[in-house]
Write a protein that holds these residues in place. Structure first.
Motif, short mmCIF file in Angstrom:
data_model
loop_
_atom_site.label_atom_id
_atom_site.label_comp_id
_atom_site.label_asym_id
_atom_site.label_seq_id
_atom_site.Cartn_x
_atom_site.Cartn_y
_atom_site.Cartn_z
N LYS B 53 -11.84 -35.45 33.19
CA LYS B 53 -12.06 -36.79 33.52
C LYS B 53 -12.37 -37.69 32.51
O LYS B 53 -13.15 -37.32 31.65
N THR B 54 -12.09 -39.05 32.67
CA THR B 54 -12.34 -40.03 31.75
C THR B 54 -13.46 -40.83 32.30
O THR B 54 -13.82 -41.25 33.55
N ASP B 63 -14.81 -44.22 24.93
CA ASP B 63 -14.05 -43.50 25.90
C ASP B 63 -14.71 -41.96 25.95
O ASP B 63 -14.64 -41.51 24.67
N GLN B 65 -14.15 -38.11 27.33
CA GLN B 65 -13.37 -37.07 28.24
C GLN B 65 -14.22 -35.87 28.55
O GLN B 65 -15.04 -35.39 27.65
N HIS B 474 -3.96 -38.94 31.64
CA HIS B 474 -5.31 -39.22 31.45
C HIS B 474 -5.20 -40.97 31.81
O HIS B 474 -6.20 -41.38 32.79
N GLN B 475 -4.41 -41.35 30.89
CA GLN B 475 -4.34 -43.04 31.31
C GLN B 475 -3.87 -43.52 32.49
O GLN B 475 -4.39 -44.51 32.97
N ALA B 478 -6.70 -43.26 34.87
CA ALA B 478 -7.68 -44.27 34.71
C ALA B 478 -7.13 -45.64 35.32
O ALA B 478 -7.95 -46.26 36.13
N GLU B 481 -7.22 -45.31 39.07
CA GLU B 481 -8.71 -45.40 39.50
C GLU B 481 -9.00 -46.94 39.90
O GLU B 481 -9.65 -47.32 40.81
N THR B 482 -8.69 -47.81 38.77
CA THR B 482 -8.92 -49.33 38.64
C THR B 482 -7.82 -49.76 39.96
O THR B 482 -8.46 -50.50 40.75
#
Lengths: 100, 682
Positions: B53-54, B63, B65, B474-475, B478, B481-482
């Motif tokens: 998770k980031t 950042d 990880q 991952h990006q 992220a 999530e936003t």
């Protein structure tokens, strides 16, 4: 933490001192002084280029590319102009690459 | 609990004993560190896969990880692996090095890691040993992962890992991260390290003082005794690398290669992302339709269909572009080309106070500012990074395209050449505003020049597809999530403002709807036309009475100097949700001119025929040009502001971005409107 600023070493004023930007590609040289901000100087050190380090100039012109042992470092014109060097005859010991 | 979530009150540790004993309920933590370009993240992905998770290191925008290492086969519970930022040394005065030092020394709010894995590049061992030496001096249990041993062997280097391990006093495991070779052995070494908790006991002890010369001397001694001295490593000229570097950094050829590579990258992003983007739109449309047909009419249905599904769809539709962009950037970064490209762009960008590394975020922002701002993580210096974040949304993103099409179509209806020129002008105006703004920020709030470029030029190598897939995942995660939190909340608020209070449709709309019902069987075509007109009138009425409409009417005096009436003001304000909303809002708000040519259909025709309340034309050339300039420069994207807040670590930067861009847009639109009127174009 390295706190040294880029103060010219005593050899900077010698006749052998020249700017990196005066060198030709392919030649070997040693760093005498780097008139850079503390952070940039510390980064150069961490990349393996410290005072008395031996390096090879791979490419002239912006960006200037040098090789210090296995590390190729790209330098912008601005940085390259602030590095004072002397030609290296290649007679130093391996440890001279860093310490002189 | 991971070390990043440790309470702030946790005391700092100064000895080598782990501060928190690992209990069966609590996973042990291991820090992963190494120089940049050593394949550290590739190794992290090999070790943890998608179980990562980031997060951000507390108080920073760096950042982090955090992955889960499965060591059950080695008789241990799971272990949290924290991928620390790449740094050449721990004692550098740079944010990345500070984070590494704080984590390794267990300074609050971090919990001391139970051990560390240092990734070193076998082809460049001497320089990588500086970091190993500093790590050994910290005294934490350590394992050294000797990466890229295949490349080292191909270069004729014989590394005696047993000898190296003895000199360093800790296990040394040869690995090839890109292929996953040696990962099992590394797992075992980590498990053993956590079992014994043994601090390193080097035969050649590193200097305890952080002195570069002594550290260099120590590295030389280790090299001398383990692989035959520093000259054994990479001294000779590599002609392929030399030639590629000459070409990629050449003043002319370098730019041509750069344009070809970036053109190819964006063409790929735009063309390949279209299919999944269409699929996402279709899926959300289907979901909205299903909810509409399933739920009873009312506020809940409206909220779910228009607020939640509509809002999320408008953001999530960019997910394929984001994932694809990061996948390709990861591939490019792996090849070693990006470092060379940074120098090509540095010549231009440094004049405006931006670093050469800003070119990826700025170019990415042409697709969408969200991935553009997210990719500023590539920029090492915080001031440089903030300047890039602030100006990236000036770049004309794909969401502006429908607005450009509409307004250039209004300005130059039957003159496609001029419309094309205006279109190009919009892109140039945006890019110019970004560069000038960067120059202003670097002269004021973010005082100073961009850091002069000193960059390691990594070895050219084949990229790792697996690593690129992990990076894109991952990006993407992220971003989602936003989108699922901040952006969703914003969408709901904006929907509520434009949908409430609900009002009865005007009498004329009710009458048209009634007529449509009567004609439904005898003349279905006329009935459909009447029904559409009734819906439009009802929507226009509802919009004008909604909170957003009232705000638009209240704000009209602010926009009146730009030539906008209340309808155009509502269009501008509602497009703060997303720029493309402007076109649909205008289509809803504007009443069709009864005298308009019936053969001329479409939104452009409707908007061109739009009238103000006094009956005059709304979109004169001066108004249309003013509106176009406003949309090029204004910050009209709430999701972008949310991402700016997250990436800059403060709401202040997001507020500054909003005020600066909107202010600049207003001034330029004002000058455009009045300038054209003074020239007789109105």
């Amino acid at each position: 933490m390295d706190t040294r600023l880029a103060n010219p070493s005593p050899t900077v004023g010698s006749e052998t001192a020249t700017r990196l930007t005066d060198l030709r590609p392919g030649c070997r040289a040693r760093l005498l002084a780097a008139h850079l901000e503390r952070d940039d100087l510390a980064l150069l050190h961490a990349l393996g280029l410290a005072e008395r380090s031996s390096f090879r100039l791979c490419k002239a012109g912006d960006p200037w590319i040098i090789q210090v042992r296995g590390t190729r470092i790209g330098l912008s014109q601005h940085v390259a102009e602030l590095l004072q060097v002397e030609m290296d005859d290649g007679a130093g010991s391996p440890a001279d690459d860093h310490l002189g | 609990m991971t070390m990043l979530e440790a309470p702030a009150a946790e005391p700092a540790e100064s000895d080598s004993t782990p501060s928190i004993a690992t209990s069966p309920e609590e996973a042990a933590t291991v820090a992963l560190l190494g120089n940049p370009n050593t394949g550290k993240t590739t190794l992290f992905n090999q070790l943890c896969g998608l179980r990562a998770k980031t997060a951000n290191f507390p108080g920073t925008t760096t950042d982090a990880q955090i992955g889960r290492l499965d060591l059950k086969s080695d008789g241990r519970a799971d272990v949290d692996l924290v991928d620390l930022p790449g740094t050449y040394r721990l004692r550098l005065d740079l944010p990345e090095a500070r984070v590494c030092r704080d984590v390794l020394e267990g300074r609050a709010p971090y919990r001391s890691p139970d051990g560390a894995v240092v990734v070193v590049d076998a082809t460049n061992l001497a320089r990588n040993l500086y970091l190993v030496g500093e790590m050994l001096a910290v005294g934490r249990p350590t394992v050294v992962a000797l990466n890229m041993v295949d490349l080292a062997q191909r270069r004729g280097l014989s590394l005696d890992t047993a000898k190296l391990s003895r000199f360093l006093g800790c296990p040394v495991v040869p690995v090839v991260a890109r292929r996953g070779t040696g990962v099992e052995e590394l797992h075992r070494a980590i498990a053993e390290m956590l079992r014994t908790r043994q601090s390193p006991d080097p035969e050649v002890p590193p200097p305890s003082e952080p002195d570069f010369e002594r550290l260099a001397a120590w590295a030389d001694e280790v090299m001398e005794r383990s692989v035959g001295g520093p000259r054994a490593v990479g001294q000779g000229a590599d002609t392929v690398t030399e030639r590629l570097d000459q070409a990629f950094t050449h003043p002319l050829l370098g730019i041509l290669v750069f344009l070809a590579v970036m053109g190819g990258l964006f063409w790929t992003v735009f063309s390949l992302a279209t299919v999944p983007m269409d699929l996402i739109e279709l899926t959300f449309e289907g979901l909205g339709g299903w909810l509409e047909s399933t739920l009873p009419d009312g506020a809940l249905r409206q909220l779910l269909v228009e607020g939640v599904v509509g809002g999320i769809a408008g953001t999530v539709v960019f997910l394929p572009q984001i994932c694809l962009l990061f996948f390709l950037i990861s591939l490019l970064e792996d090849t070693g080309y990006l470092a060379r490209a940074a120098f090509v762009m540095d010549r231009l960008l440094c004049r405006f106070g931006l670093p050469g590394t800003a070119f990826v975020p700025l170019l990415s922002s042409h697709a969408c500012a969200l991935p553009g701002i997210m990719s500023t993580r590539l920029i090492p210096d915080r001031q440089d990074r903030l300047a890039t974040i602030l100006v990236a949304p000036f770049m004309s993103c794909s969401a502006r395209l429908p607005v450009y099409v509409l307004l250039t179509g209004l300005l130059f209806a039957d003159r496609p050449f001029l419309a094309g020129l205006a279109f190009t002008g919009c892109y140039l105006l945006g890019a110019g505003a970004a560069l000038i703004s960067a120059l202003i920020f670097r002269g004021t709030l973010l005082k100073g020049k961009s850091r002069p470029m000193v960059l390691e030029l990594p070895t050219y190598k084949l990229p790792s597809f697996k690593s690129a897939i992990y990076s894109a995942t991952h990006q993407g995660r992220a971003f989602l999530e936003t989108a699922g939190t901040v952006i969703l909340a914003i969408c709901i608020v904006m929907w509520w403002l434009s949908a409430y209070p609900q009002v009865e449709p005007p009498a004329v709309a009710a009458e048209l709807a009634h007529q449509a019902e009567q004609l439904e069987h005898s003349d279905p075509e006329a009935a459909a036309a009447l029904s559409t007109q009734a819906q439009r009138l009802a929507s226009r009425h509802a919009q004008s009475r909604s909170f957003a409409g009232r705000i638009g009417q209240t704000a009209e005096p602010v926009f009146a100097p730009l030539g906008y009436d209340w309808q155009l003001t509502v269009g501008v304000l509602t497009s703060f949700l997303a720029r493309e909303v402007f076109v649909s809002t205008m289509a809803v708000l504007l009443e069709t001119d009864p005298d308009a040519d019936p053969d001329e259909r479409g939104v452009i025709a409707e908007v061109r025929a739009a009238r103000r309340d006094d009956g005059s034309r709304l979109f004169t050339p001066a108004t249309a040009a003013s509106c176009l300039v406003f949309f090029v420069l204004a910050m009209q994207c709430l999701p972008t502001l949310a991402v700016t807040r997250r990436e800059s670590g403060s709401v202040r930067w997001a507020a500054l971005q909003l005020i600066w861009m909107s202010g600049l847009a207003w001034i330029f639109a004002f000058v455009t409107f009045h300038g054209l009127r003074m020239m007789g174009v109105s």
